[in-house]
Design an enzyme around this catalytic site. Sequence first.
Site, PDB file in Angstrom:
ATOM      1  N   VAL A   4       0.823  -1.202   0.000  1.00  0.00           N
ATOM      2  CA  VAL A   4       0.000   0.000   0.000  1.00  0.00           C
ATOM      3  C   VAL A   4       0.863   1.260   0.000  1.00  0.00           C
ATOM      4  CG1 VAL A   4      -1.696   1.328   1.309  1.00  0.00           C
ATOM      5  CG2 VAL A   4      -1.971  -1.131   1.057  1.00  0.00           C
ATOM      6  N   ALA A   5       1.971   1.209   0.767  1.00  0.00           N
ATOM      7  CA  ALA A   5       2.872   2.352   0.802  1.00  0.00           C
ATOM      8  C   ALA A   5       3.427   2.646  -0.585  1.00  0.00           C
ATOM      9  CB  ALA A   5       4.004   2.092   1.789  1.00  0.00           C
ATOM     10  N   ASP A  33     -26.643 -13.682  26.322  1.00  0.00           N
ATOM     11  CA  ASP A  33     -27.551 -14.618  26.974  1.00  0.00           C
ATOM     12  C   ASP A  33     -26.754 -15.383  28.031  1.00  0.00           C
ATOM     13  OD1 ASP A  33     -29.788 -16.042  27.573  1.00  0.00           O
ATOM     14  OD2 ASP A  33     -29.862 -17.180  25.708  1.00  0.00           O
ATOM     15  N   GLU A  38      -3.238   3.187  -4.517  1.00  0.00           N
ATOM     16  CA  GLU A  38      -4.495   2.781  -5.160  1.00  0.00           C
ATOM     17  C   GLU A  38      -4.874   1.342  -4.830  1.00  0.00           C
ATOM     18  OE1 GLU A  38      -1.173   2.545  -8.295  1.00  0.00           O
ATOM     19  OE2 GLU A  38      -1.784   3.856  -6.641  1.00  0.00           O
TER      20      GLU A  38
END
Length: 411
Positions: free
Chosen positions: A9-10, A56, A14
């Site tokens: 990503v770095a 519950d 995109e």
Amino acid sequence: LLIAIAVAVAAMPEGLPAAVTVVLAVAMEAVLKKGGLVKSLLAAETLGSTTVILTDKTGTLTEGNMSAVGFYSARGISQNDATPQFADNIHIVRGAVFASDAFIEQVDGTAVVRGRPVEKAMVEAGQRIGCTKEGECGISFNRIEFMQVESARRYAGSLNKEADGTHRVYLSGAPEKLLEVATHVAVANGERQIDEAQRTQFTTVTSSGAQLGRKFIGVAYAHVDHASIPEDIRSGKPKKLVFLGLVALADAVRADVPAEIERARQSGARVIMVTGDYPETARAVAHEAGVAKEGAELITGSEIEHMDDEALYAALMKIHIVARVLPEQKLRIVTLLRKHGEVVAMTGDGVNDAPALMAADIGVAVGSGTDVAKAASDVVLLNNTFSTITAAILEGRRAVETVITREDPQQ
């Protein structure tokens, strides 16, 4: 894998949408390994934002392996005999077995009881003394019609044809409801009108047993003169009802639950136990499970009926136990908390829980629950345990933190 995603990503921002999808998919897989089936990527992300867990009791905080540990007829109470073999108590066992929808299945030559925890416990109690639908307790079973429990009347029923040709409806459900509408009580020589002293006697048993975490089921029957369940019984207002007695049930708290409750708190989620059980039973189990302190304040379904939204929300911000709650009240609680900005995860197992499960940010169905509950949920606890909820929230938090970090490299 997450480091590789970060690097990718770095280098290529995109790719963020794909990276987020992978992060959430990894979180879903991690939860699955810990016993939780997350049904969507959105649910995996929402888990990380949970602020309130409505849990519950049976099968989630407890082991879900209920066993009958006491039987209380009017004569049995006075003689201090709660054993299933006591003559009057055999009638209670028989009524409880007949009013159950659990069944016995042969698996590799072994008789295995199938059904919900309470229903299974009734049939297993019958097995111990040879009182089963198959063995018939020495008397014909011949079920004609079965009536499932409903929140309005709070008991289930089975219409059976007796050996002498008469018909009886056997009922099992909330003791206080059956005691309220009972007109007679079973005694050694038959039936007699019930009085307030006897009602108090049974109520005292439930109160003292509930302080030990026991759950109680009331058992009763009604004579009917035709082969269908009368409308007065269906509506919860029987004209004549004979109270047989009480069955006390025990269900141990899971060993890991107190630590998991604390982990949930440390992750930023409040835990509120929401149960249909008797208040003292709920209070005792909540204390043992670490949900609330000993003798903690609670609210009940009947109190909720008379609260406006402002008062109910204020109560929910202070207490950790809601007892004797109805399905529609669960829905109201979920809706109210969400209205005030809480992100709500709620557990459930029954058909009537479906609306509240769908209304919650995260609906959590236990693996032993109904197909309807599972279909309405976002997460299914394959092993039923509360620890899976905590693990799912922590994995969700981890995924959200990873996504935020990838979106903002400055963090």
